[in-house]
Write a protein that holds these residues in place. Sequence first.
Motif, mmCIF file in Angstrom:
data_model
loop_
_atom_site.group_PDB
_atom_site.id
_atom_site.type_symbol
_atom_site.label_atom_id
_atom_site.label_comp_id
_atom_site.label_asym_id
_atom_site.label_seq_id
_atom_site.Cartn_x
_atom_site.Cartn_y
_atom_site.Cartn_z
ATOM 1 N N GLN A 435 0.882 -1.171 0.000
ATOM 2 C CA GLN A 435 0.000 0.000 0.000
ATOM 3 C C GLN A 435 0.908 1.206 0.000
ATOM 4 O O GLN A 435 1.593 1.475 0.977
ATOM 5 N N HIS A 436 0.957 1.929 -1.141
ATOM 6 C CA HIS A 436 1.888 3.051 -1.350
ATOM 7 C C HIS A 436 3.329 2.530 -1.345
ATOM 8 O O HIS A 436 4.143 2.828 -0.475
ATOM 9 N N ILE A 437 3.650 1.765 -2.368
ATOM 10 C CA ILE A 437 4.932 1.059 -2.415
ATOM 11 C C ILE A 437 6.119 2.006 -2.556
ATOM 12 O O ILE A 437 7.237 1.670 -2.159
ATOM 13 N N LYS A 438 5.891 3.197 -3.130
ATOM 14 C CA LYS A 438 7.014 4.123 -3.327
ATOM 15 C C LYS A 438 7.640 4.506 -1.989
ATOM 16 O O LYS A 438 8.865 4.633 -1.883
ATOM 17 N N TYR A 439 6.805 4.697 -0.981
ATOM 18 C CA TYR A 439 7.314 5.028 0.343
ATOM 19 C C TYR A 439 8.207 3.906 0.875
ATOM 20 O O TYR A 439 9.315 4.143 1.352
ATOM 21 N N THR A 458 -2.038 -1.382 -3.762
ATOM 22 C CA THR A 458 -3.479 -1.249 -3.557
ATOM 23 C C THR A 458 -3.931 0.211 -3.601
ATOM 24 O O THR A 458 -5.061 0.496 -4.020
ATOM 25 N N MET A 459 -3.078 1.142 -3.187
ATOM 26 C CA MET A 459 -3.426 2.555 -3.301
ATOM 27 C C MET A 459 -3.650 2.935 -4.757
ATOM 28 O O MET A 459 -4.625 3.624 -5.103
ATOM 29 N N HIS A 471 -8.196 6.728 -0.786
ATOM 30 C CA HIS A 471 -7.360 5.580 -1.160
ATOM 31 C C HIS A 471 -6.502 5.069 -0.012
ATOM 32 O O HIS A 471 -5.620 4.238 -0.228
ATOM 33 N N GLY A 472 -6.737 5.572 1.193
ATOM 34 C CA GLY A 472 -6.018 5.060 2.357
ATOM 35 C C GLY A 472 -6.447 3.632 2.666
ATOM 36 O O GLY A 472 -7.571 3.214 2.371
ATOM 37 N N LEU A 473 -5.549 2.874 3.296
ATOM 38 C CA LEU A 473 -5.831 1.467 3.561
ATOM 39 C C LEU A 473 -7.055 1.282 4.443
ATOM 40 O O LEU A 473 -7.870 0.384 4.210
ATOM 41 N N ALA A 474 -7.214 2.124 5.460
ATOM 42 C CA ALA A 474 -8.374 1.983 6.353
ATOM 43 C C ALA A 474 -9.672 2.151 5.570
ATOM 44 O O ALA A 474 -10.630 1.376 5.750
ATOM 45 N N SER A 475 -9.715 3.149 4.667
ATOM 46 C CA SER A 475 -10.912 3.361 3.851
ATOM 47 C C SER A 475 -11.150 2.195 2.911
ATOM 48 O O SER A 475 -12.285 1.739 2.722
ATOM 49 N N LEU A 476 -10.086 1.698 2.303
ATOM 50 C CA LEU A 476 -10.214 0.580 1.372
ATOM 51 C C LEU A 476 -10.726 -0.671 2.077
ATOM 52 O O LEU A 476 -11.593 -1.382 1.570
#
Length: 942
Positions: A435-439, A458-459, A471-476
């Motif tokens: 989730q946000h792999i660039k980070y 997934t983002m 697109h945050g994980l909690a929302s998804l």
Amino acid sequence: MPDAQNPDTPARTLLLVDGSSYLYRAFFAGGEAMSTTLPDGTVLKTGAIRIMINMMQKLRKDVRADYAACVFDAKGPTFRDALYPEYKANRSPMPDDLRAQIAPIHEVVKLLGWKVLDVPGVEADDVIGTLAHVAAQQGIECIISSGDKDLSQLVNEHITVIDTMNDRRRDIAGVTAEFGVPPSLMLDYQTLVGDQVDNVPGVPKVGPKTAVKWLTEYGSLEALVARAGEIKGAAGENLRNALDWLPRGRELLTIKTDCDLKDHIDGLPSLEAIAILGQDTEALKVFGETYGFKGLVKSLSQQDVPPELIKEHQGKAGGKPADGAPGLFDEPDLSGSAQRTTNLKYDTILTWAMFDDWLARLQTAGLVALDTETTSLDEMRAEIVGISFSVMPGEAAYIPLRHTGPDAPEQLPLDDVLAKLKPWLEDPEKLKLGQHIKYDRHVFANHGIEVKGYAHDTMLQSYVLEVHKPHGLASLAERHLGRQGINYEDLCGKGAHQIPFAQVDVAKAAEYSCEDSDQTLDVHLALWPQLEADEKLRFIYELEIASSEALYRIERNGVLIDAPTLSRQSNELGQRIVALEQEAYEIAGQPFNLGSPKQLGEIFFDKLGLPVIKKTATGARSTDEEVLEKLAEDYPLPAKILEHRSLSKLKGTYTDKLAQMALPRTGRVHTHYAQAVAVTGRLSSNDPNLQNIPIRTPEGRRVREAFVAAPGNVIASADYSQIELRIMAHISEDAALLRAFHDGLDVHRATAAEVFGLEPAQVSSEQRRYAKVINFGLIYGMGTFGLAKALGIDNTAAKNYIARYFERFEGVKRYMDETRQRAKEVGYIETVFGRRLVLPDIKNAKGAKLAALERQAINAPMQGTAADLIKLSMVAVQTALDEQRRSTKMIMQVHDELVFEVPEDEVDWLKSEIPHLMAGVAALRVPLLAEVGVGPNWDQAH
């Protein structure tokens, strides 16, 4: 339709694929980063092969057919070249990387069960036309898959054209609705308007609207020609002047339906020789091994498993086609369910034995969800506190590495753990998900690890599928899984009392981090099948994944900042700001707070008697930016206030802060590019924001002088020329715009010539300025009032300019009308490449809100397509830099511009190669043009 001899016999269907259209789409749809080394040592790009296979498989799955052929253009001239030597003279040569993939594409299409045809001396359209005609004569339904509108002239009750990339069906009703004439008149229509792409002239200055009007009134081109003397005005004169050309133009545009194909298809008119076949599984396995398509080999090997086991597995994974036919790039095996399991198994790894067990699981897993817990949200400074993994839903593990709380257990040594994980992390064959792999890439890079094999984010999946939602994980997790997880603030607290993650209790930290990885895998299983099922959205997603890699490299490189230059600019700005304050005091007759709306109101309206432009919601006299700009047209004090605000913002945001934001260990500023923010697909730059430097003012432009190159290097800037106007020309297919760009004209001068009825050489600089405002204004949905304000003219004059513009640029008007209508019907519009730009409120909006949303709908495809193009360019350029082992670094992306730090001995290469790469990422109806500037700093590179 049923067989004429037996009404109960189901209709037979012939499926024809315009292979030449498909392979160009496959090539320009991305995949540029994919390549393989053949057994003979040749390095071959394979992206077009991969995408072509997916397109052919999906089409075969979606369209049931008894007979099928994929038709390509053969090498060499055709009768049209002899008839008209300038035929297709505008077309660019086929890219070498695409040419190299044609033979394997032909091979694999055959192996997939299709008859492949490339008939020397005959264009693909003519082969398709002949086969469609043969089928129709026998009562066989024919479906042609192509994006080429020219094939619309073949449509009748038995022949339909489908454009899968644009969800367009051109049957009789579809053609009539799209072009305004039925298929029987399409050839007449094309003859009148000409074909810019194939360089076939029509009647000069006759566009679709005029052609439809004439054909509706006279019934056919033949009847129109017979009565050409009746047509009045310039259009009539142009028609009469073109009478000698029209028969040859019509012949060039006519799709032949009587080609001799007997040497290529046995037994014609019987179609049994092109009966659709099953795929050659063993040969496809060899093909997959040869060209490096491991997913193909794996999916084909699964066909050797008993069908009931495959069915059982697919039911669990939820990612395979419903009919059980594995696709080329199906997801690696994953056990478990996309539904939330209740038996969670989360491990905390505190011993080497447990670590070794989990490392073995990582080595054999098809896909691993990976997450890091860190010391900072600043990815360039963040260090690892712990790492979690999930290899199947409901199961995950956390490795605590730097927890320091009073009850923290003994943990495995960070350096030793990373050393053991490094081979797996850096193995591109070991597929990973985040989730946000660039980070996370940055975090691992801070520890000397370059993670490879990130296949999914997934983002970005959510961003492509549902751009208008969070697109945050909690929302998804809540939206797609019905799961609610542990909140970060519940663990660490808020504000000044928030503790570092390293001080969180290990048991709670493990549950939190394992849950993140587990939910990421679960969300992926819910979203990925939706992307996999939609060819266009899947392409956009793959582009976002590739862009994430390129952006990671740009962020990592950073840009060198010249602190002394910024300091000098800050001092100069400070002196000017103080001077502006004194000038404002003198005009006002007293000192006052330039930032106080209340004091401004008193000075403006009570003391100086300036007119009140508007009031706030509470009834107070407004002094906002819009009011200041209006007043500044006639009064000096508001102008001083605006200049003061502008310079103060420039100083506070950039000249004072940029040098402080440089990373000490690099001396460079490392901005963060957010991918999943703008609904158009554009990137957002922050910390610092490099996209909002106010370059319209001299002081703002000077800030770019502080962006410099390391010794022995220079700064280079490459940007697209008039990109959104070129996209407008492509999307609208407006004949006048297409002609201007193809002929390399000054498009604003050409527009002025059309609007004012002049020759281009007669256009004044003021008329060109008007045309430029109109060109760019209409792209942004500007109406009469907006144009009047921009040009400083009255509404009537602005209305007349717009009317004249639309008379001359009928395609632009048609595009705008159709876009408004489509947006209201379906709630979204798309870019050229299929990015979906959602306008959820447009269906029910009214009045001013509807007008604003319609303007957004008109502009979004231009902005979105421009965003897609610059991302395609980033990926292509970074690939070239890597493959050629260049030392040049991409250091910034700003709107339609790429910025580089270039060794002096690579400047000539960059000037030659980068424009070529950027212009070649897509084949639009007009040429793309990228221009390069070079200098010691960013400002002088323009």
